[in-house]
Design a protein around this motif. Structure first.
Motif, PDB file in Angstrom:
ATOM      1  N   SER A 156       5.682 -83.529  25.175  1.00  0.00           N
ATOM      2  CA  SER A 156       5.962 -84.990  25.347  1.00  0.00           C
ATOM      3  C   SER A 156       6.341 -85.585  24.139  1.00  0.00           C
ATOM      4  N   GLU A 193       1.689 -82.233  28.179  1.00  0.00           N
ATOM      5  CA  GLU A 193       2.168 -83.745  29.274  1.00  0.00           C
ATOM      6  C   GLU A 193       3.911 -83.706  29.391  1.00  0.00           C
ATOM      7  N   THR A 198       5.815 -88.916  31.861  1.00  0.00           N
ATOM      8  CA  THR A 198       5.164 -90.130  31.203  1.00  0.00           C
ATOM      9  C   THR A 198       6.145 -91.004  30.531  1.00  0.00           C
ATOM     10  N   ARG A 220       0.209 -92.084  32.145  1.00  0.00           N
ATOM     11  CA  ARG A 220      -0.005 -90.489  31.934  1.00  0.00           C
ATOM     12  C   ARG A 220      -1.147 -90.012  32.426  1.00  0.00           C
ATOM     13  N   ALA A 293      -3.873 -89.729  23.627  1.00  0.00           N
ATOM     14  CA  ALA A 293      -2.821 -89.119  24.569  1.00  0.00           C
ATOM     15  C   ALA A 293      -3.258 -87.633  24.734  1.00  0.00           C
ATOM     16  N   PRO A 294      -3.360 -86.885  25.964  1.00  0.00           N
ATOM     17  CA  PRO A 294      -3.649 -87.735  27.069  1.00  0.00           C
ATOM     18  C   PRO A 294      -4.706 -88.871  27.033  1.00  0.00           C
TER      19      PRO A 294
END
Length: 466
Positions: A156, A193, A198, A220, A293-294
């Protein structure tokens, strides 16, 4: 009569955490390595004695996920300040990520820049990650030759701006990169991710005028992690590439990876202290200092992660130390949560927090030593040189007073920008001393003692470069 060899150090009478047990032992150190473990060693043979009675002696933590941001972003965190914080936290080696430096470590030239800055600046030993990004497939072999520990990739968008920034991989790049990296007998470390999911959810939240912490969390979801994990595992099984999933935030993700392990897929899983100690409600309460993130998850996921850790399903706990200047997290000037820099700066507290929580939860310290030391060493191919307290290993030791509780303050932190979600926490134990290859680099009494004695460690059990 042959002359009896002396020890450079004897660490006396600590509760030593070996791979098999916790036992009161003396540790004899000679030429940077553990030379003897015994109930008692003759102190008259020691050049120096460190009394560890009543204290825990653990293998130094190996933090395989830190962002020290050199070259050209040392004003966020550099080798000198970042490694000082690591030393104070009982961390004796680390693996520095490729993405926040300018340029990122995706070519041989960039690798040379980073190594030149690390040499003579790091208080503890280090390894270097290379990166897998669109357009650098032809550089992977030369990075491997130059000693990168593995290759980091994002599934991501990692954020940031500028033409030379670290970019996420498309499916074709990831698949072809896995083929090359498998041929090198190296491995890929993945931020997993789903970018499609997202990005769409973030766009929807922005269209609705939502830019708060809950909007970030909801954009997310766990499902984005699971989708990316499943896709990467399928590619790994097709290409034969070894995989390591970084900062898995959900128990569901651990379970999906465990299923792949049972099929024989060469995959390991990492989580972080913040996913074990903080929740989504903490992210909302604390603000950008706890943004990552996550994102942080609910308390049910936290408790299930602890169960997986205790039962051996998690291979590594790493800090994902990702600092930035205060102003990038400050919302006072109108910056929204979504605009604030994401990254938790917690490396200095990682070992203390994990040991303290293990003692509280009744998790054996031998298990904690696996996820904090031997597990990372094995994944990074620097075992059996590092990662355990055993004869022949580097004398990398963290000495912890299990009863020295303290309240963490900004001034306790040695990192460049002194923000942490754990400021104000009552931490139940404290690092008293850190030794790297038999050198005392930090003590609570004296602070940082050795500021630039760390050296690069190469994978596959190669000798440490002098």
């Amino acid at each position: 009569m042959a002359e009896v060899e002396r020890y450079d150090w004897i660490i006396r009478g600590g509760e030593v955490v070996t791979a098999a047990e916790v036992r009161k032992l003396d540790i004899g150190i000679r030429a940077g390595r553990i030379a003897a473990l015994a109930e008692t060693l003759p102190l008259e043979l020691a050049n120096h004695v460190l009394d560890a009675a009543g204290q825990l002696v653990l293998p130094g933590m190996i933090d395989m996920h830190v962002h020290l941001n050199e070259p050209n972003f040392g004003h966020w965190e550099g080798f000198a300040t970042g490694s000082a914080a690591l030393a104070a936290g009982g961390i004796t080696a680390y693996a520095d990520m490729p993405l926040n430096g300018n340029p990122p470590t995706v070519t041989r030239d960039a690798m040379k820049l980073k190594l030149a800055l690390a040499d003579g600046s790091s208080a503890v030993d280090y390894t270097i990650w290379g990166g897998l990004v669109p357009g650098n497939l032809d550089h992977l072999a030369e990075l491997h030759e130059d000693g990168v520990i593995g290759f980091k990739a994002f599934m991501s968008n990692p954020g940031g701006e500028g033409e030379g920034r670290f970019r996420e991989v498309d499916d074709a790049t990831l698949f072809e990169g896995m083929k090359v990296i498998a041929s090198l007998d190296s491995f890929v470390a993945l931020h997993a991710e789903s970018d499609e999911m997202t990005s769409r959810l973030h766009d929807e939240a922005a269209a609705e005028g939502r830019a708060d912490a809950w909007a970030f969390i909801q954009a997310r979801p766990v499902e984005a992690e699971l989708e990316a994990v499943a896709k990467a595992i399928a590619m790994a099984e097709e290409t034969g590439c070894k995989l390591h999933f970084v900062h898995i935030s959900s128990a569901d993700g651990v379970e999906l990876i465990e299923e792949a392990k049972r099929r024989g897929t060469p995959v390991t899983v990492e989580t972080c202290p913040h996913y074990l100690l903080l929740t989504d409600e903490d992210m909302v309460r604390l603000g950008p200092v706890a943004k990552c993130a996550p994102p942080l998850r609910g308390s049910d996921q936290v408790e299930r992660l602890w169960a997986h850790l205790a039962e051996g399903r998690i291979d590594v706990v790493a800090s994902d130390h990702s600092p930035s200047p205060f102003e990038l997290k400050d919302m006072a000037g109108g910056r929204t949560f979504s605009q604030a820099w994401g990254g938790i700066a917690g490396a200095q507290s990682s070992l203390e927090l994990m040991v303290g929580e293990a003692l509280k939860r009744g998790i054996p310290l031998t298990r904690m030593a696996e996820v904090l030391s031997s597990g990372p060493a094995k994944r990074l191919s620097i075992y059996p040189r590092k990662g355990e307290i055993a004869v022949g290993f580097d004398a990398d030791l963290a000495i912890i007073d299990p009863n020295a509780s303290y309240t963490l303050r900004e001034e306790d932190l040695l990192q460049r920008h002194k923000h942490s979600p754990y400021i104000g926490w009552e931490i139940p134990c404290r690092v008293e001393a850190t030794l790297v290859r038999g050198q005392l680099v930090y003590s609570r009494e004296a602070g940082l003692i050795q500021s630039g004695s760390g050296v690069m460690v190469r994978p596959a059990g190669a000798a440490v470069d002098a």
